[in-house]
Design a protein around this motif. Structure first.
Motif, PDB file in Angstrom:
ATOM      1  N   VAL A  69       0.830  -1.029  -0.093  1.00 14.36           N
ATOM      2  CA  VAL A  69      -0.111   0.032  -0.068  1.00 14.36           C
ATOM      3  C   VAL A  69       0.868   1.417  -0.114  1.00 14.36           C
ATOM      4  CG1 VAL A  69      -1.495   1.255   1.294  1.00 14.36           C
ATOM      5  CG2 VAL A  69      -1.939  -1.124   1.175  1.00 14.36           C
ATOM      6  N   LEU A 128       2.610   1.703  -3.368  1.00 12.35           N
ATOM      7  CA  LEU A 128       1.661   2.436  -4.565  1.00 12.35           C
ATOM      8  C   LEU A 128       1.271   3.785  -4.417  1.00 12.35           C
ATOM      9  CD1 LEU A 128      -0.818  -0.785  -4.691  1.00 12.35           C
ATOM     10  CD2 LEU A 128       0.653  -0.140  -6.644  1.00 12.35           C
ATOM     11  N   ARG A 129       1.128   3.936  -3.219  1.00 11.70           N
ATOM     12  CA  ARG A 129       1.050   5.508  -2.958  1.00 11.70           C
ATOM     13  C   ARG A 129       2.148   6.583  -3.420  1.00 11.70           C
ATOM     14  NH1 ARG A 129      -1.821   4.536   3.026  1.00 11.70           N
ATOM     15  NH2 ARG A 129      -3.984   4.265   2.289  1.00 11.70           N
ATOM     16  N   VAL A 174      -6.034   3.489  -2.181  1.00 15.55           N
ATOM     17  CA  VAL A 174      -5.493   2.137  -2.562  1.00 15.55           C
ATOM     18  C   VAL A 174      -6.375   1.140  -1.684  1.00 15.55           C
ATOM     19  CG1 VAL A 174      -3.553   0.378  -2.075  1.00 15.55           C
ATOM     20  CG2 VAL A 174      -3.128   2.865  -2.698  1.00 15.55           C
ATOM     21  N   LEU A 214      -6.685   2.213  -6.752  1.00 14.08           N
ATOM     22  CA  LEU A 214      -5.588   1.125  -7.336  1.00 14.08           C
ATOM     23  C   LEU A 214      -5.957  -0.073  -6.262  1.00 14.08           C
ATOM     24  CD1 LEU A 214      -2.467   3.365  -7.079  1.00 14.08           C
ATOM     25  CD2 LEU A 214      -3.537   2.619  -9.115  1.00 14.08           C
ATOM     26  N   ALA A 243      -5.040  -3.213  -4.855  1.00 13.33           N
ATOM     27  CA  ALA A 243      -3.548  -3.790  -4.249  1.00 13.33           C
ATOM     28  C   ALA A 243      -3.623  -5.325  -4.274  1.00 13.33           C
ATOM     29  CB  ALA A 243      -3.489  -3.288  -2.739  1.00 13.33           C
ATOM     30  N   CYS A 294       0.824   2.301 -12.067  1.00 14.29           N
ATOM     31  CA  CYS A 294       0.450   3.826 -11.429  1.00 14.29           C
ATOM     32  C   CYS A 294       0.302   4.597 -12.781  1.00 14.29           C
ATOM     33  CB  CYS A 294       1.279   3.976 -10.302  1.00 14.29           C
ATOM     34  SG  CYS A 294       1.023   3.208  -8.829  1.00 14.29           S
TER      35      CYS A 294
END
Length: 377
Positions: free
Chosen positions: A38, A41-42, A72, A159, A161, A183
């Protein structure tokens, strides 16, 4: 939306409950690993903003478009967000159908049963899709306590995850590269809508026009669905020609007016998806070391699907058309950029009149000739 006897055309709560009950479990990850995914991804989503803006030049330097949140989520979160979006977008159509049903004998009783049946069907569809989506820019996203959205009708970027982790493992690619690659694609969609303020309203108007052409007579709708089912089962009534051209269920239940609107929507979606793929490939080599391997393996996965059932459902739901949109749209963007450069291509975002038609997606030179006329530099 009004209700008759407390019953809606779709039991949305039941749709969420059904989908979350049927959704497949995600990949095995520890709590620490999940937190790390997480967080990464951020970070990648934030880094993608700069990469996409620099490459596309859609946002002039010194300006800052309306911000929209990046969320996410897990598969259940994606389901809840999409149910909220569907509910908002379909309000006018379902309200009209509900009014028609309420004036018929036994309408309230039929509604109570039908709403639950439809809720289960919507839930089953969403449970199928929830494990296949890696990311999504939700254009028509109503804000809620759990799922914030941009102000003044702005959207949000989701997104998913567990799906990203599952696919990176299936493809056996570098997970850090794959997450950034995803992304980049999704951030391009976010940039498209935040940099082009009229795009959301244009799409919504087209969709509402499409829905407004829907025949709300239940018997007519059932007849169209019956014909569609027969075409897929290969059991057309004797003497009828098989002239559907292999169309999906979605296409087969449309009126001529809807098909015209669908042509415009298809062109816009091809542009948006193709542009995202083009940007992803353009930025990728600079920031994603293994982009070539990821692209090759991901394209193979897109093409073959997961199983025979998956292929059948993709055809039925029109998802094969979406795969064609990626390919046709990317070819259009590449051809136009090669001809007139990125700034020349960006004239596509000037107004609805400069969007390509469905025919121009297939013939980019025609769009260039129309939009870049001599003396109109």
């Amino acid at each position: 939306m009004t209700s008759i006897g407390g019953a809606e055309m779709v039991d949305w709560k039941l749709a969420v409950a059904t989908a979350t009950r049927l959704v497949r479990p995600g990949p095995d990850v520890s709590r620490d690993e999940a937190r790390a995914v997480v967080a990464e991804l951020r970070r990648h989503a934030k880094a993608s903003e700069e990469h996409v803006r620099a490459f596309t030049r859609m946002i002039p330097e010194g300006t800052e478009p309306q911000d929209t949140p990046v969320l996410v989520v897990d598969r259940a979160g994606w389901i809840r967000a999409n149910v909220a979006g569907f509910r908002e977008l379909l309000k006018p159509l379902l309200g009209k159908m509900q009014e028609r049903r309420g004036n018929s004998p036994g309408g309230a009783v039929i509604g109570a049963v039908g709403g639950k049946v439809t809720g289960v069907e919507v839930g089953m569809l969403l449970s199928f899709l929830s494990s296949r989506v890696l990311g999504q820019y939700e254009t028509f996203a109503p804000a809620s306590r759990d799922l914030p959205a941009g102000g003044n009708g702005g959207g949000r970027l989701l997104l998913i995850a567990p799906n990203i982790v599952q696919v990176e493992r299936e493809l056996e690619v570098d997970p850090h590269d794959f997450r950034l690659w995803v992304c980049l694609h999704e951030e391009t969609h976010r940039t498209q809508f935040t940099a082009v303020p009229w795009l959301r309203d244009h799409l919504e108007n087209e969709i509402q026009s499409f829905l407004g052409e829907t025949d709300v007579d239940p018997m007519t709708i059932l007849e169209r669905v019956r014909e569609a089912a027969q075409s897929f089962a290969g059991s057309r009534p004797e003497g009828e020609a098989d002239d559907d051209g292999g169309r999906s269920l979605v296409e087969l239940v449309q009126s001529p007016a809807q098909r015209e609107i669908l042509g415009r929507l298809t062109a816009v979606m091809s542009l948006l998806e193709g542009h995202a793929d083009y940007v992803m490939d353009g930025v990728g080599p600079q920031v994603v070391p293994s982009v070539a391997e990821i692209r090759e393996k991901f394209q193979q996965r897109r093409a073959k699907g997961a199983s025979r059932l998956d292929l059948a459902l993709r055809k039925l739901l029109g998802m094969d058309a979406k795969l064609r949109q990626y390919k046709d749209g990317e070819k259009f963007v590449r051809a136009v950029v090669d001809e007139v450069g990125m700034d020349g291509f960006n004239r596509v975002w000037t107004s609805p009149n400069t969007l390509p038609t469905k025919a121009e997606i297939a013939k980019p030179a025609d769009w260039v000739a129309r939009v870049h006329r001599k003396g109109d530099a």
